[in-house]
Design an enzyme around this catalytic site. Structure first.
Site, PDB file in Angstrom:
ATOM      1  N   GLY A 113       0.843  -1.196   0.000  1.00 22.70           N
ATOM      2  CA  GLY A 113       0.000   0.000   0.000  1.00 22.70           C
ATOM      3  C   GLY A 113       0.867   1.230   0.000  1.00 22.70           C
ATOM      4  O   GLY A 113       1.410   1.626  -1.033  1.00 22.70           O
ATOM      5  N   ILE A 144      -8.499  -0.689  -7.194  1.00 24.58           N
ATOM      6  CA  ILE A 144      -8.222   0.162  -8.358  1.00 24.58           C
ATOM      7  C   ILE A 144      -9.470   0.917  -8.809  1.00 24.58           C
ATOM      8  O   ILE A 144     -10.434   0.325  -9.306  1.00 24.58           O
ATOM      9  CB  ILE A 144      -7.625  -0.663  -9.523  1.00 24.58           C
ATOM     10  N   GLY A 174      -2.125  14.155  -8.508  1.00 29.11           N
ATOM     11  CA  GLY A 174      -3.385  13.558  -8.058  1.00 29.11           C
ATOM     12  C   GLY A 174      -3.861  14.133  -6.733  1.00 29.11           C
ATOM     13  O   GLY A 174      -5.057  14.227  -6.478  1.00 29.11           O
ATOM     14  N   GLU A 195      -4.265   7.917  -2.626  1.00 27.15           N
ATOM     15  CA  GLU A 195      -3.179   8.764  -3.145  1.00 27.15           C
ATOM     16  C   GLU A 195      -2.289   9.282  -2.013  1.00 27.15           C
ATOM     17  O   GLU A 195      -1.873  10.437  -1.998  1.00 27.15           O
ATOM     18  CB  GLU A 195      -3.742   9.873  -4.018  1.00 27.15           C
TER      19      GLU A 195
HETATM   20  C1  LIG Z   1     -11.646   3.371  -2.536  1.00 26.86           C
HETATM   21  C2  LIG Z   1     -10.200   3.220  -2.834  1.00 26.86           C
HETATM   22  C3  LIG Z   1      -9.729   3.548  -4.086  1.00 26.86           C
HETATM   23  C4  LIG Z   1      -8.381   3.386  -4.392  1.00 26.86           C
HETATM   24  N1  LIG Z   1      -7.940   3.643  -5.664  1.00 26.86           N
HETATM   25  C5  LIG Z   1      -6.670   3.296  -6.014  1.00 26.86           C
HETATM   26  C6  LIG Z   1      -6.235   3.382  -7.366  1.00 26.86           C
HETATM   27  O1  LIG Z   1      -6.970   3.812  -8.249  1.00 26.86           O
HETATM   28  N2  LIG Z   1      -4.991   2.948  -7.668  1.00 26.86           N
HETATM   29  C7  LIG Z   1      -4.149   2.455  -6.726  1.00 26.86           C
HETATM   30  O2  LIG Z   1      -3.043   2.075  -7.080  1.00 26.86           O
HETATM   31  N3  LIG Z   1      -4.522   2.396  -5.428  1.00 26.86           N
HETATM   32  C8  LIG Z   1      -5.767   2.786  -5.052  1.00 26.86           C
HETATM   33  N4  LIG Z   1      -6.166   2.692  -3.744  1.00 26.86           N
HETATM   34  C9  LIG Z   1      -5.225   2.252  -2.749  1.00 26.86           C
HETATM   35  C10 LIG Z   1      -4.787   3.343  -1.787  1.00 26.86           C
HETATM   36  O3  LIG Z   1      -3.930   4.241  -2.429  1.00 26.86           O
HETATM   37  C11 LIG Z   1      -4.170   2.673  -0.591  1.00 26.86           C
HETATM   38  O4  LIG Z   1      -5.211   2.059   0.120  1.00 26.86           O
HETATM   39  C12 LIG Z   1      -3.384   3.600   0.280  1.00 26.86           C
HETATM   40  O5  LIG Z   1      -2.256   4.044  -0.368  1.00 26.86           O
HETATM   41  C13 LIG Z   1      -2.990   2.959   1.608  1.00 26.86           C
HETATM   42  O6  LIG Z   1      -2.455   1.693   1.417  1.00 26.86           O
HETATM   43  P1  LIG Z   1      -3.011   0.456   2.276  1.00 26.86           P
HETATM   44  O7  LIG Z   1      -4.482   0.464   2.140  1.00 26.86           O
HETATM   45  O8  LIG Z   1      -2.313  -0.760   1.847  1.00 26.86           O
HETATM   46  O9  LIG Z   1      -2.644   0.827   3.764  1.00 26.86           O
HETATM   47  P2  LIG Z   1      -1.246   0.641   4.503  1.00 26.86           P
HETATM   48  O10 LIG Z   1      -0.169   1.189   3.664  1.00 26.86           O
HETATM   49  O11 LIG Z   1      -1.151  -0.755   4.969  1.00 26.86           O
HETATM   50  O12 LIG Z   1      -1.466   1.588   5.736  1.00 26.86           O
HETATM   51  C14 LIG Z   1      -2.143   1.237   6.934  1.00 26.86           C
HETATM   52  C15 LIG Z   1      -1.948   2.347   7.955  1.00 26.86           C
HETATM   53  O13 LIG Z   1      -0.540   2.465   8.266  1.00 26.86           O
HETATM   54  C16 LIG Z   1      -0.091   3.766   8.043  1.00 26.86           C
HETATM   55  N5  LIG Z   1       1.296   3.749   7.575  1.00 26.86           N
HETATM   56  C17 LIG Z   1       1.818   3.006   6.582  1.00 26.86           C
HETATM   57  N6  LIG Z   1       3.131   3.258   6.447  1.00 26.86           N
HETATM   58  C18 LIG Z   1       3.442   4.186   7.387  1.00 26.86           C
HETATM   59  C19 LIG Z   1       4.630   4.881   7.749  1.00 26.86           C
HETATM   60  N7  LIG Z   1       5.789   4.657   7.112  1.00 26.86           N
HETATM   61  N8  LIG Z   1       4.569   5.763   8.754  1.00 26.86           N
HETATM   62  C20 LIG Z   1       3.403   6.009   9.414  1.00 26.86           C
HETATM   63  N9  LIG Z   1       2.261   5.391   9.094  1.00 26.86           N
HETATM   64  C21 LIG Z   1       2.265   4.499   8.097  1.00 26.86           C
HETATM   65  C22 LIG Z   1      -1.034   4.321   6.998  1.00 26.86           C
HETATM   66  O14 LIG Z   1      -1.035   5.736   6.999  1.00 26.86           O
HETATM   67  C23 LIG Z   1      -2.347   3.719   7.434  1.00 26.86           C
HETATM   68  O15 LIG Z   1      -2.884   4.482   8.475  1.00 26.86           O
HETATM   69  C24 LIG Z   1      -7.505   2.901  -3.405  1.00 26.86           C
HETATM   70  C25 LIG Z   1      -7.989   2.600  -2.140  1.00 26.86           C
HETATM   71  C26 LIG Z   1      -9.312   2.731  -1.848  1.00 26.86           C
HETATM   72  C27 LIG Z   1      -9.793   2.341  -0.503  1.00 26.86           C
END
Ligand SMILES: Cc1cc2nc3c(=O)[nH]c(=O)nc-3n(C[C@H](O)[C@H](O)[C@H](O)COP(=O)(O)OP(=O)(O)OC[C@H]3O[C@@H](n4cnc5c(N)ncnc54)[C@H](O)[C@@H]3O)c2cc1C
Ligand SMILES: Cc1cc2nc3c(=O)[nH]c(=O)nc-3n(C[C@H](O)[C@H](O)[C@H](O)COP(=O)(O)OP(=O)(O)OC[C@H]3O[C@@H](n4cnc5c(N)ncnc54)[C@H](O)[C@@H]3O)c2cc1C
Lengths: 380, 264
Positions: A131, A157, A242, A363
C-alpha cells in the site's frame, strides 16, 4: 498577486456547477445505492470535454489549465464525490503521465481517446501486500522479444470496472528496488488480463474499486511508459498531481455538506426560532466556511504552481492533508447541525460524511502526506 | 441566412438585491447572460446546426461586463459578437436601448433573416425592447414562443405561442422578430472546447460615435421615461395558522374573509 479566476476559468466553474446541480445532485443518492455512475453521466462528461481539461487541443483535450481542472473536480464532487474521483483518477493518474512521459505514438493511440472521454483510464499500483510502501509491489514484468509478460494482482483500483486503458506498475528488476519499477499501458483486451472482485465500500460507492489480475499477460513492448526503471518516478509524478485532485474533491464534498447545513439551520425551528439563531450553530457554520475557504486556496495554489511549471509537490501534499481533514470535520459538523435527521438517508449529509473518509486514505494516507511534508522541510 | 441574437448582461438570479442611494447596489452582484436570451442563442445555434442559418451574431448594449454575457453566447455557439459600450448610455430607457440596437444593426450591415430576443430581461423586466425594435424596423413579431420552424428558402417562419388554454400559431414573412421563453428548448452546457473557442471569436466594439449618435440622443437625455425611485418588496409576513375543531376553523376563516380582508 491576483486572487481571481480568468474569464474562461469562471465560465468552466459556472458550467460545471450548473451541471452538478442539475444532473449530478439529483442522481447522487441513487448512484450511491446502485454502486455505479450512470452511463449517461460518462457520456455527458465526455461531450463537455471534462476528461481532458488541460490536455492540449492537438491531443483531443480542451487545452485549458490545471486550475480549471482542479475547479472542475471540486464542482463535480460537490454534486457527486464518485464522479469527482472518476475524473481526477482518470486525469491525474493516467492522462497526465502519458502526456508527460508518453511517446508521440502513445499519445496518438492512448492519450487521444482518453482526453476525449471515448475511453476511461485506471491507475494500478496498490496490491494486497503493498500500500503505502509502493516499492514492495510483487507484480513483475519480464521482457520477451517485443513483448512484456506481466504477472501479479492489483487491488483497490478506481475506475477498474469501466476502464479500458490501465497504467500498471510492475517490477522489471526487483533487486534495484525503486529503480527497478516500470510503468506499462495495458489495454483491457490484453491476453491474460482480467478483472477480479469489486469492493463494497463505506463511501464513494458509485465509483468502482476493482481487483485486477495479470496471468502471463502479454503486452507489446512499445506500451512501456517512459523507460525501464522509471516507474517509481512516474508514480510520484502521478500522486503529486493527483493530490490536487483529491484535495479538490475533499473541498467539493465539504462545500456540499456545508450548503446543506446552512439550508437546514435556516429552516429547522426549535424553541420557536430557526436553529440558525443559536450562536452554537452559527459558530459551527462560521468554522465550516472558514476551513473550506482555506482548503480551497491551498489546492488552488498547488494547481497554479503546477500550471506555472514551479515545484508544487509540497503544496499539493499540504493541500491534500488539510482538505481531507476539513472534509471530515465539516461533514461531521454538518450532521450535527441536522441532529437526528442528518443520521438518516433522507438527508444527503450522511453520504457526504461517508464520502469524505476516503480522501484521507487514497493517493497517500494523511500519515504519508505528513512524511512527505516533513521530509521536505527538514532536508538540506 | 444570418440571424442576430440580442443578449443582455443581468444580475444572477441568486443575487441578493440591495439598494444604495436609491439605486441598485452593484458592488457584490455577479452578472450572467439573461436566461431568456440563452433560449434565443440556443435556438439560433440549433438552426445553424440544422443547416438553415450560416451565421449567428450576438449583440449587446451595456458596460464592459456585458462582454462576458457575449462570451457566454459565443461559447454556446454564436459566431461573432457586437458590444455597444459608451459611458453616455448610462440611464438609457427601453426606447433608447432599442434605438441603439437598431443603429448597431445598420452599422454592422448584417443581412439578417431573423432577430431573436429573450421575452424579458430578468432585471429590467419590461418586455419592451423586442417590440420596440420590431416597430422601428417595421418587422412582424411573435412573442414568447415555444416552437419555431424556419424555412429560409420560402422566406417564412412559423412560430407557436402559448396562450390561455392553447397555442397560437403565427406565420411570418422573413425577416421577422421572435422572443424566446422556457419550453422552446433546453440550452446546452457550453463545453470546454467551446469555451476556449469563444475566446478566439471576434467581438466588435462600437462607441456612440461609431454609430453616429450623440450623447444627447441617449442616456437620460434621450429617454422618454425616467426611473424615479426603487424600493424592495415588503417583507413577507409569516402566514397565520388557523387551528382547532373544523367548525371553529370555518368560523374563524369566514370572519377573516369578511372583516379583515373584506372579500365576502
Ligand atoms: C476506494 C479506494 C480507491 C483506491 N484507488 C486506487 C487506485 O486507483 N490505484 C491504486 O493504485 N490504489 C488505489 N487505492 C489504494 C490506496 O492508495 C491505498 O489504500 C493507500 O495508499 C494505503 O495503502 P493500504 O491500504 O495498503 O494501507 P497501509 O499502507 O497498509 O497503511 C495502513 C496504515 O498504516 C499507516 N502507515 C503506513 N506506512 C506508514 C509509515 N511509514 N509511517 C506512518 N504510518 C504508516 C497508513 O497511513 C495507514 O494508516 C484505493 C484505495 C481505496 C480504498
Ligand atoms: C444604469 C441604468 C440606468 C437605467 N435607467 C433607466 C431609466 O432611467 N429609465 C428606464 O426606463 N430604464 C432605465 N434602465 C433600464 C434599461 O432601460 C433597461 O434595462 C433596458 O432598456 C432593457 O429593458 P429591460 O431590461 O426591461 O429588457 P426587456 O425589454 O425586458 O428585454 C427583452 C429582451 O430584449 C433584449 N435586450 C434588452 N436589453 C438589451 C441590451 N441592453 N442589449 C441587448 N439586448 C437587450 C434581450 O434579448 C432581452 O431578453 C436603466 C438601466 C441601467 C443599467
Amino acid at each position: 498577486m491576483r486572487f481571481e479566476f480568468t474569464e474562461e476559468q469562471r465560465m468552466v466553474r459556472d458550467m460545471v456547477r450548473r451541471l452538478a446541480d442539475e444532473e449530478l445532485k439529483p442522481r447522487a443518492a441513487e448512484m450511491d445505492k446502485k454502486g455505479e455512475i450512470f452511463p449517461e453521466i460518462y457520456q455527458q462528461l465526455a461531450e463537455l470535454g471534462l476528461f481532458g481539461v488541460y490536455v492540449p487541443e492537438e491531443y483531443g483535450g480542451a487545452g485549458m489549465d490545471v486550475v480549471s481542472y482542479a475547479t472542475v473536480v471540486e464542482e463535480l464532487s460537490r454534486g457527486c464525490a464518485s464522479t469527482g474521483i472518476l475524473v481526477s483518477a482518470h486525469t491525474s493518474l493516467v492522462v497526465d503521465p502519458i502526456l508527460h512521459y508518453g511517446t508521440e505514438e502513445q499519445k496518438q493511440k492512448f492519450l487521444m481517446p482518453l482526453a476525449k472521454g471515448e475511453k476511461i483510464a485506471a491507475h494500478a499500483m496498490t496490491e494486497p501486500g503493498a500500500g503505502t510502501d509502493v516499492v514492495s509491489i510483487a507484480t513483475t514484468a519480464k521482457r520477451d522479444g517485443d513483448h512484456y509478460i506481466l504477472n501479479g494482482t492489483k487491488h483497490f483500483i478506481t475506475n477498474g470496472k469501466e476502464a479500458s486503458i490501465y497504467l500498471v506498475f510492475a517490477m522489471t528488476d526487483k533487486e534495484k528496488r525503486h529503480k527497478g519499477m516500470s510503468a506499462f499501458i495495458v489495454e483491457k483486451d490484453a491476453p491474460g488480463f482480467s478483472i477480479g472482485k469489486l469492493e463494497h465500500k463505506l463511501g464513494i460507492r458509485a465509483s468502482s474499486t476493482a481487483e485486477l489480475i495479470f496471468e502471463n499477460c502479454r503486452i507489446p513492448a512499445e506500451n512501456l511508459l517512459g523507460e525501464e526503471g522509471q516507474g517509481f518516478y512516474i508514480a510520484m509524478h502521478c500522486y503529486d498531481g493527483g493530490r490536487i485532485g483529491v484535495a479538490a474533491q475533499a473541498v467539493g464534498i465539504a462545500q456540499a455538506a456545508y450548503e446543506e447545513a446552512v439550508e437546514f439551520a435556516k429552516t429547522r425551528v426549535q424553541f420557536g426560532q430557526p436553529i440558525a439563531n443559536f450562536q452554537a450553530i452559527q459558530f459551527k457554520l462560521a468554522d465550516m466556511a472558514t476551513m473550506i475557504e482555506a482548503a480551497r486556496l491551498l489546492y488552488l495554489k498547488a494547481a497554479w504552481l503546477k500550471q506555472e511549471g514551479k515545484p508544487y509537490y509540497q503544496l499539493s501534499a499540504m493541500a491534500k492533508l488539510f482538505a481531507s481533514d476539513v472534509a471530515m470535520r465539516v461533514t461531521r459538523e454538518a450532521i450535527q447541525v441536522h441532529g437526528g435527521y442528518g443520521f438518516t438517508e433522507e438527508y444527503p449529509v450522511e453520504r457526504h460524511y461517508r464520502d469524505a473518509k476516503i480522501t484521507e486514505i487514497y493517493e497517500g494516507t494523511s500519515e504519508a502526506q505528513r512524511l512527505t511534508i516533513a521530509r521536505n522541510l527538514l532536508k538540506g | 441566412m444570418k440571424v442576430v441574437v440580442f443578449c443582455k448582461s443581468v444580475p444572477d438570479t441568486e443575487t441578493r438585491v440591495r439598494l444604495k442611494d436609491n439605486r441598485l447596489d452593484k458592488s457584490e452582484i455577479k452578472y450572467i447572460l439573461n436566461p431568456y436570451d440563452e433560449f434565443a442563442v440556443e435556438e439560433a445555434v440549433r438552426m445553424k446546426e440544422a443547416g438553415k442559418v450560416d451565421e449567428v451574431v450576438a449583440v449587446s448594449m451595456g458596460p464592459e461586463r456585458a462582454r462576458e454575457a457575449l462570451r457566454s453566447a459565443l461559447a454556446i455557439g454564436a459566431d461573432r459578437a457586437i458590444l455597444i459600450k459608451d459611458d453616455a448610455l448610462d440611464g438609457s430607457d427601453t426606447y433608447v436601448t432599442a434605438k441603439v440596437l437598431v443603429k448597431a444593426l445598420e452599422k454592422d450591415g448584417v443581412e439578417y433573416g431573423m432577430l431573436l430576443f429573450g421575452q424579458q430581461a430578468i432585471d429590467g423586466d419590461t418586455w419592451h425592447v423586442p417590440g420596440q425594435v420590431a416597430e422601428m424596423l417595421g418587422l412582424p413579431q411573435a412573442g414568447s414562443i415555444i416552437k419555431l420552424e424556419v424555412d429560409p428558402d420560402a422566406g417564412k417562419a412559423v412560430a407557436n405561442r402559448l396562450v390561455e388554454g392553447g397555442e397560437e400559431v403565427h406565420e411570418m414573412a422573413l425577416p421577422c422578430v421572435v422572443t424566446c421563453r422556457k419550453g422552446l428548448n433546453e440550452p446546452r452546457y457550453p463545453s470546454l472546447p467551446n469555451i476556449m473557442k469563444a475566446k478566439r471569436k471576434p467581438v466588435q466594439d462600437y462607441s456612440l460615435a461609431d454609430l453616429g449618435l450623440s450623447p444627447e440622443e441617449v442616456g437620460r437625455a434621450g429617454s422618454f421615461t425616467e426611473v424615479l425611485s426603487y424600493s424592495l418588496p415588503p417583507k413577507k409576513e409569516a402566514g397565520r395558522k388557523v387551528e382547532g375543531e373544523p367548525e371553529e376553523v370555518v368560523q374563524e376563516l369566514v370572519k377573516f374573509l369578511k372583516d379583515e380582508i373584506k372579500v365576502l
